[in-house]
Scaffold this motif. Structure first.
Motif, short mmCIF file in Angstrom:
data_model
loop_
_atom_site.label_atom_id
_atom_site.label_comp_id
_atom_site.label_asym_id
_atom_site.label_seq_id
_atom_site.Cartn_x
_atom_site.Cartn_y
_atom_site.Cartn_z
N ASP A 1 36.04 47.93 32.66
CA ASP A 1 36.91 46.78 32.90
C ASP A 1 38.19 47.18 33.64
O ASP A 1 38.64 46.47 34.54
CB ASP A 1 37.27 46.10 31.58
N GLU A 2 38.75 48.32 33.26
CA GLU A 2 39.96 48.80 33.93
C GLU A 2 39.68 49.17 35.38
O GLU A 2 40.48 48.88 36.28
CB GLU A 2 40.53 50.00 33.17
N LYS A 3 38.54 49.79 35.62
CA LYS A 3 38.16 50.13 36.99
C LYS A 3 37.95 48.87 37.83
O LYS A 3 38.34 48.81 39.00
CB LYS A 3 36.90 50.98 36.99
N LYS A 4 37.34 47.87 37.22
CA LYS A 4 37.10 46.60 37.91
C LYS A 4 38.42 45.92 38.25
O LYS A 4 38.59 45.36 39.35
CB LYS A 4 36.24 45.69 37.03
N ARG A 5 39.39 45.97 37.33
CA ARG A 5 40.70 45.36 37.59
C ARG A 5 41.43 46.08 38.72
O ARG A 5 42.13 45.45 39.51
CB ARG A 5 41.54 45.38 36.31
N ASN A 6 41.28 47.38 38.80
CA ASN A 6 41.90 48.12 39.89
C ASN A 6 41.35 47.68 41.24
O ASN A 6 42.09 47.51 42.21
CB ASN A 6 41.67 49.63 39.71
N LYS A 7 40.03 47.50 41.30
CA LYS A 7 39.41 47.03 42.55
C LYS A 7 39.90 45.63 42.91
O LYS A 7 40.18 45.34 44.09
CB LYS A 7 37.88 47.02 42.41
N GLN A 8 40.01 44.78 41.91
CA GLN A 8 40.49 43.43 42.16
C GLN A 8 41.95 43.45 42.61
O GLN A 8 42.34 42.68 43.51
CB GLN A 8 40.35 42.59 40.89
N LEU A 9 42.75 44.33 42.04
CA LEU A 9 44.16 44.45 42.41
C LEU A 9 44.31 44.89 43.86
O LEU A 9 45.09 44.31 44.63
CB LEU A 9 44.86 45.45 41.48
#
Length: 327
Positions: free
Chosen positions: A81-89
């Protein structure tokens, strides 16, 4: 009175020296063992015995040791989830900054977009170096191979920037203003992230480099035929082909699928942009590797066989001086 001032000054200097020595003596023994001087260029040696190029990667025995890397020592793993949020950011930042202010809808504007991209892309490596130098100065942690690797990555991004400047990407004041101010802000953001959790900072930069790879891929796909009609820039020829390739080699932490050191073609501007795109993927691989708990550049133990002018050259990576690993 004069002697009194001199005695006070000497006493202060002695106290500072004693404190420094005492602080260094408190460093763990495993840290002291990891102190490395800048290696001489003796890792390349010529073998007079021709070997089979098909067996281009050979594994040797690995030395078991506790992993010592920024992520292992100071960081903690990220969940999906944290990795996914980084990509979205990063995707949101790209849409807000580049797509609006630097759309790159023509070739010339694409050069300006790439100029801004490369100005900003250098910052994470500067941030890593700053924090690692700080930790080394304070006696917290010292590994010269990571400093060397991140510097070679910044050197790679510098040459991307020089290529874009040679193509006119930084000619306009507005483009320089946006790129430089965004880079200044991003530098301090990454410093804070890296000090809080190196794994998070590496993952954030992985997302940046993935976007860069996609951006260059789309540009090559759209303007490839036009780029093939133009000669490679002088700076690109020097960095990728004609100059001293030591720093170019040090940037790589993976031998890739071919099992050999990269020696890219650099005749046309199409070749240049393909090389820049492939460099971004090398950064992606490195950032992914450095996030692992057991990642350690000392664990790289491969021999790469490379043909140079008909002579077999063995690059033996049995020490932290040659940070290669098999992807």
């Amino acid at each position: 009175q004069k002697w009194s001032k001199m005695n006070i000054s000497c006493a202060i200097l002695l106290l500072i020296g004693a404190y420094s020595v005492q602080g260094f003596s408190y460093m763990p023994r495993n840290v002291l063992r990891n102190v490395q001087l800048q290696p001489k260029r003796t890792s390349l040696f010529v073998s007079h015995q021709q070997q089979d190029p098909s067996s281009s990667i050979h594994h040797h025995h690995h030395h078991h040791h506790t992993p010592s890397s920024p992520a292992a020592v100071f960081g903690s793993p990220l969940n999906e989830d944290e990795k996914k949020r980084n990509k979205q950011l990063i995707g949101a930042a790209k849409s807000a900054l580049f797509d609006v202010l630097l759309p790159g809808d023509t070739v010339d504007r694409a050069y300006a977009r790439f100029y801004a991209l490369e100005t900003i892309a250098r910052m994470p490596y500067f941030s890593y170096l700053s924090v690692l130098h700080l930790y080394e100065t304070l006696g917290r942690w010292r590994r010269a191979d990571y400093i060397k690797m991140h510097f070679s990555e910044s050197w790679n991004e510098l040459h991307h920037l020089l290529i874009m400047e040679e193509l006119g990407g930084g000619d306009k004041w507005f483009d320089r203003f946006i790129a430089q101010h965004a880079a200044f802000f991003y530098y301090w953001v990454v410093v804070a992230c890296y000090m809080a959790n190196p794994s998070f900072a590496y993952n954030l930069n992985q997302a940046v480099e993935e976007h860069a790879y996609e951006t260059y891929s789309k540009f090559i796909e759209t303007h490839g035929e036009y780029l093939k009609t133009l000669s490679a820039s002088d700076i690109a020829k020097q960095y990728y082909r004609d100059g001293d390739l030591y720093m170019f080699d040090e940037m790589h932490t993976s031998t890739g699928d071919s099992g050999s050191v990269r020696r890219p073609k650099c005749d046309t501007l199409y070749d240049v942009f393909c090389n820049v795109r492939d460099d971004e993927m090398e950064h992606v691989k490195t950032m992914a590797f450095l996030q692992q708990d057991d990642a350690d550049l000392r664990g790289a133990n491969v021999v790469v066989i490379q043909q140079r002018n008909g002579i077999t050259v063995n690059v033996t990576d049995t020490s932290p001086e040659r940070p290669y690993f098999v992807s």
